[in-house]
Design an enzyme around this catalytic site. Structure first.
Site, PDB file in Angstrom:
ATOM      1  N   LYS A  32       0.853  -1.187   0.000  1.00  0.00           N
ATOM      2  CA  LYS A  32       0.000   0.000   0.000  1.00  0.00           C
ATOM      3  C   LYS A  32       0.884   1.230   0.000  1.00  0.00           C
ATOM      4  CE  LYS A  32      -3.548   0.848   2.259  1.00  0.00           C
ATOM      5  NZ  LYS A  32      -4.219   1.205   3.495  1.00  0.00           N
ATOM      6  N   GLN A  67      -6.305  -8.789   1.638  1.00  0.00           N
ATOM      7  CA  GLN A  67      -7.046  -7.527   1.557  1.00  0.00           C
ATOM      8  C   GLN A  67      -7.200  -7.175   0.079  1.00  0.00           C
ATOM      9  OE1 GLN A  67      -8.296  -5.513   4.009  1.00  0.00           O
ATOM     10  NE2 GLN A  67      -7.580  -6.817   5.657  1.00  0.00           N
ATOM     11  N   ILE A  68      -8.255  -6.435  -0.248  1.00  0.00           N
ATOM     12  CA  ILE A  68      -8.430  -5.969  -1.623  1.00  0.00           C
ATOM     13  C   ILE A  68      -8.217  -4.462  -1.682  1.00  0.00           C
ATOM     14  CG2 ILE A  68      -9.924  -7.875  -2.326  1.00  0.00           C
ATOM     15  CD1 ILE A  68     -12.309  -5.948  -2.013  1.00  0.00           C
ATOM     16  N   TYR A  69      -7.581  -4.025  -2.771  1.00  0.00           N
ATOM     17  CA  TYR A  69      -7.269  -2.608  -2.953  1.00  0.00           C
ATOM     18  C   TYR A  69      -7.415  -2.219  -4.414  1.00  0.00           C
ATOM     19  CZ  TYR A  69      -5.028  -3.189   1.566  1.00  0.00           C
ATOM     20  OH  TYR A  69      -4.788  -3.471   2.884  1.00  0.00           O
TER      21      TYR A  69
END
Length: 86
Positions: A32, A67-69
């Site tokens: 991220k 996790q999705i981003y």
């Protein structure tokens, strides 16, 4: 899912395929860009009306946690350089 506005690759035996112009590929190391830290490998992708290119990232620190981003939240992580000859 309406695919008329999104180019996708050829699916394999009923599976979804990555977009033809995907920023990241399966297995790429990413993190991220800001906010809470998350670094790991791309294990899947998704698209919605609001997120035409998104990725599922499995954590390097917590295997099995995903996790999705959206693509704009991620950046590629360079592979460590081997120092075997030093």
């Amino acid at each position: 899912m309406d695919q008329s506005s999104n180019e996708v690759g050829t699916p394999v035996s009923g599976q979804f395929a990555l977009p033809l112009r995907a920023t990241f590929g399966l297995g790429d190391r990413v993190r991220k860009k800001s906010g809470a830290a998350w670094q790991g490998q791309v294990v899947g992708w998704y698209c919605t009306k609001l997120t035409p290119e998104g990725y599922a990232v499995e954590s390097e620190s917590h295997p099995g946690s995903v996790q999705i981003y959206p693509v704009v939240a991620l950046e590629r992580v360079a592979c460590p350089i081997s120092r075997a000859n030093d």
